[in-house]
Design an enzyme around this catalytic site. Structure first.
Site, PDB file in Angstrom:
ATOM      1  N   ASP A 296       0.859  -1.173   0.000  1.00  0.00           N
ATOM      2  CA  ASP A 296       0.000   0.000   0.000  1.00  0.00           C
ATOM      3  C   ASP A 296       0.907   1.239   0.000  1.00  0.00           C
ATOM      4  O   ASP A 296       2.127   1.140   0.151  1.00  0.00           O
ATOM      5  CB  ASP A 296      -0.969  -0.025   1.193  1.00  0.00           C
ATOM      6  CG  ASP A 296      -2.211   0.808   0.910  1.00  0.00           C
ATOM      7  OD1 ASP A 296      -3.273   0.514   1.476  1.00  0.00           O
ATOM      8  OD2 ASP A 296      -2.124   1.761   0.100  1.00  0.00           O
ATOM      9  N   GLU A 494     -10.903   6.719   4.144  1.00  0.00           N
ATOM     10  CA  GLU A 494     -10.019   5.940   5.008  1.00  0.00           C
ATOM     11  C   GLU A 494     -10.263   6.251   6.485  1.00  0.00           C
ATOM     12  O   GLU A 494     -11.406   6.380   6.925  1.00  0.00           O
ATOM     13  CB  GLU A 494      -8.564   6.168   4.580  1.00  0.00           C
ATOM     14  CG  GLU A 494      -8.332   5.768   3.096  1.00  0.00           C
ATOM     15  CD  GLU A 494      -6.883   5.772   2.683  1.00  0.00           C
ATOM     16  OE1 GLU A 494      -6.569   6.233   1.587  1.00  0.00           O
ATOM     17  OE2 GLU A 494      -6.046   5.264   3.452  1.00  0.00           O
TER      18      GLU A 494
HETATM   19  C1  GLC Z   1      -4.372   4.269  -0.030  1.00  0.00           C
HETATM   20  C2  GLC Z   1      -5.282   3.111   0.224  1.00  0.00           C
HETATM   21  C3  GLC Z   1      -5.380   2.144  -0.926  1.00  0.00           C
HETATM   22  C4  GLC Z   1      -5.143   2.867  -2.233  1.00  0.00           C
HETATM   23  C5  GLC Z   1      -3.729   3.415  -2.233  1.00  0.00           C
HETATM   24  C6  GLC Z   1      -3.408   4.214  -3.506  1.00  0.00           C
HETATM   25  O1  GLC Z   1      -3.763   4.746   1.127  1.00  0.00           O
HETATM   26  O2  GLC Z   1      -5.102   2.368   1.424  1.00  0.00           O
HETATM   27  O3  GLC Z   1      -6.674   1.545  -0.867  1.00  0.00           O
HETATM   28  O4  GLC Z   1      -5.318   1.974  -3.319  1.00  0.00           O
HETATM   29  O5  GLC Z   1      -3.467   4.240  -1.109  1.00  0.00           O
HETATM   30  O6  GLC Z   1      -4.183   5.380  -3.533  1.00  0.00           O
END
Ligand code: GLC
Length: 603
Positions: A296, A494
């Site tokens: 991530d 989030e």
């Molecule tokens: C974020 C998320 C993830 C996402 C990634 C790219 O923090 O946790 O779901 O795909 O970053 O944006």
């Protein structure tokens, strides 16, 4: 505009010819394993390590893709071109792809983005209901249709990797990402993820099942990044992990998902990003996953008690193949080079990671198609065909929770007062992950957050052709037969949406909810309450005075479709994908409505 697109197409054609003959020759090979092996043998260590790193287009230039052999770029959250148009996105993705195709081996670039409910970063693209609403709809055919439409609108902007679907099994509505989950039931999640992944990938885009694993099982108070529950710790037995959270990845792997994204969260105190058992042994070993595992965004920095070097070594050795270190990509490459030089990351691990990445790119046909052979859709984004799909999703997602004296369906020629902070706001309808990371409201932007129709516009559209009258002025309540009051949550994303109270007037609830409910009550009219939210909120204390209650979740750009159901053009079919539990304080009361609950208007 056409001139600009013409220039981009010209760039694509010219750059196609720069893919060297050797590469083009390889592209005819049929045995992917042999092609992967042959390519890996040709690559220098720097070319290999570059493939394992994804940079944010905000912090890298196309020439960096060439110089460092980067494997992918990410366009996440706030980072969008100045002019948020199809041409601007095509220009950006095209420039990076061209840079990749002019490297020695011309290995094509993956352009990744969170198209989690449509190509939602791009102004004018269709924004579908967030996953929680799709869980209520529980329609596999619809999942395929909207997945296909999403892939086409992604390719129309040059993006070929979707960081979706989120296959979390969400167990606690206080989690801000509950709306990104299809629900609390593993079988329901599996039923929907499979057609979506197939649709996305059969239409030329790589999917990413996320976030591995048990991101929806974390406990309040264990969050990371300053959040309360998001990115927290899942304190569950291996038996529970395997019974509830692993099946979705088994189904995703069986469906051929090309990438899997690791969760920021931990399992029993160990960060998933450094859990070799989960990634290497279970995912790649037991499940036989042959795609690649991606971290991530900058997640490696969360590994405790390790410096950056140790974090990179631990993450890669645990089995992460590509590092989404969007901002620290250059430091990451240097650190990978040092770790290989020192022998802390073995060449076998590098070759495995690079081989997986190349396999995905070969399986997608990227080598055989140049940087943009899948020409951008000729039709403008957000065409009528895709909006119809979104309207169907909205209708099927609605859940009828209460309907006293069959006040619903409303008469089409009724005189209605329609009010509330979520009645006329496309931004509120869409929620997070819309144009920007956290999304926003029409009120904040002073105009519609993105193209679409509001719930109020839907009521007006039906009323005006049926002799009905819609007013939004509470002073005209005396002429109305009923009041439709639309309340909800503000857009959030989030952990910013972590909310323990979950009342209608606190936490992430819209601050104007209370005033709207009180004003509606004061009219003395029968109240039809529509809730626009990413999860259940506490209404048991309030709903006694309400004649009807409809949960609309986060319907997206086509909120006008809500009226089609409330006026009875369609019946309700949606069922709760999560248990509706009023959380009082720290404890949980009895469920207000059980998982699977949902009424119909016509008995
Ligand atoms: C974020 C998320 C993830 C996402 C990634 C790219 O923090 O946790 O779901 O795909 O970053 O944006």
């Amino acid at each position: 505009m056409f001139k600009r697109v013409g220039v981009i197409i010209l760039i694509c054609i010219l750059s196609f010819s720069t893919i060297n003959a050797d590469q083009a020759a390889n592209s005819t090979g049929t045995d992917i394993d042999a092609r992967v092996k042959a390519l890996v043998e040709k690559m220098t260590i720097d070319e290999k390590l570059g493939q394992m790193v994804m940079a944010d287009k905000q912090s890298a230039r196309p020439e960096d893709v060439t110089e460092y052999f980067l494997g992918a770029i990410v366009s996440s959250g706030e980072r969008m071109p100045n002019r948020n148009s199809q041409e601007a996105w095509l220009e950006v993705s095209g420039s990076f792809k061209k840079a990749a195709s002019s490297t020695r081996l011309g290995i094509p670039l993956l352009c990744g983005i969170d198209a989690v409910h449509g190509q939602n970063s791009v102004y004018g693209a269709v924004v579908y209901p967030h996953n929680i609403g799709l869980g209520a709809a529980a329609d596999p055919q619809l999942m395929y249709e909207l997945g296909q439409a999403t892939a086409k609108e992604m390719l129309a902007t040059g993006y070929n990797w979707n960081f979706a679907p989120c296959v979390a099994v969400a167990k606690d509505a206080s989690w801000g990402r509950t709306y990104e989950s299809y629900g609390e039931n593993t079988q329901l999640v599996n039923t929907l993820l499979v057609p979506y992944i197939k649709a996305i990938q059969e239409n030329g885009v790589a999917a990413a099942a996320k976030h591995y694993i048990a991101d929806g099982a974390t406990a309040w108070g264990t969050g990371d990044s300053g959040y309360q529950i998001d990115q927290g710790n899942a304190a569950i037995s291996e038996e529970e992990l395997r019974k509830t959270h692993l099946p979705s990845y088994q189904e995703a792997v069986k469906a051929g998902v090309k990438t899997i994204m690791v969760s920021y969260s931990s399992w029993n105190g160990l960060k998933n990003h450094e859990n070799q058992y989960l990634i290497q042994t279970v995912l790649k070993g037991e499940l036989g996953f042959r795609g690649f595992v991606v971290s991530d965004y900058e997640a490696v920095h969360q590994l405790k008690n390790k410096d950056f070097y140790e974090q990179i070594v631990a993450t890669v050795n645990a089995g992460v193949d590509m590092l989404m270190n969007g901002m620290s990509w250059q430091y990451t490459i240097g650190t990978l080079q040092e770790a290989v030089r020192r022998g802390d990351i073995k060449h076998e691990r590098i070759d495995d990671a690079v081989g997986r990445i190349l396999r995905v790119k070969l399986e997608m046909g990227l080598f055989d198609e140049g940087i943009m052979v899948r020409q951008p859709a000729t039709q403008q984004l957000g065409g009528a065909e895709y909006r119809r799909i979104a309207e169907k999703a909205v209708r099927e997602s609605l859940v009828l929770l209460k309907n006293v004296n069959n006040i619903l369906p409303l008469k089409k020629n009724a005189k209605l007062l329609v009010m509330g902070p979520a009645a006329n706001d496309v931004g509120v309808q869409c929620g997070g992950w819309t144009l920007s990371h956290s999304g926003g409201t029409d009120k904040e932007s002073g105009s519609k957050w993105t193209k679409g129709t509001t719930i109020l516009e839907g009521f007006k559209r039906v009323a005006e052709v049926n002799g009905g009258i819609i007013t939004t002025d509470v002073k005209e309540a005396k002429y109305a037969e009923a009041v439709v009051v639309v309340i909800g949550e503000r857009p959030y994303v989030e952990g910013h949406g972590d909310d323990r109270q979950l009342g209608m007037y606190d936490g992430t609830a819209l601050e104007e909810n209370r005033q709207a409910i009180e004003a509606a009550k004061a009219t003395g009219l029968p109240m039809v309450v529509v809730i626009v939210s990413g999860r259940p909120r506490n209404i048991s204390q309030e709903m006694g005075a309400w004649a009807a209650v409809v949960e609309a979740w986060l319907p997206g750009s086509e909120g006008g479709a809500v009226a089609d159901v409330l006026y009875g053009n369609y019946d309700f079919t949606g069922k709760l994908p999560v248990t509706w539990t009023d959380i009082q304080g720290s404890g949980k009361t009895q469920p207000t409505f059980p998982y699977g609950f949902g009424l119909k208007m016509n008995k």
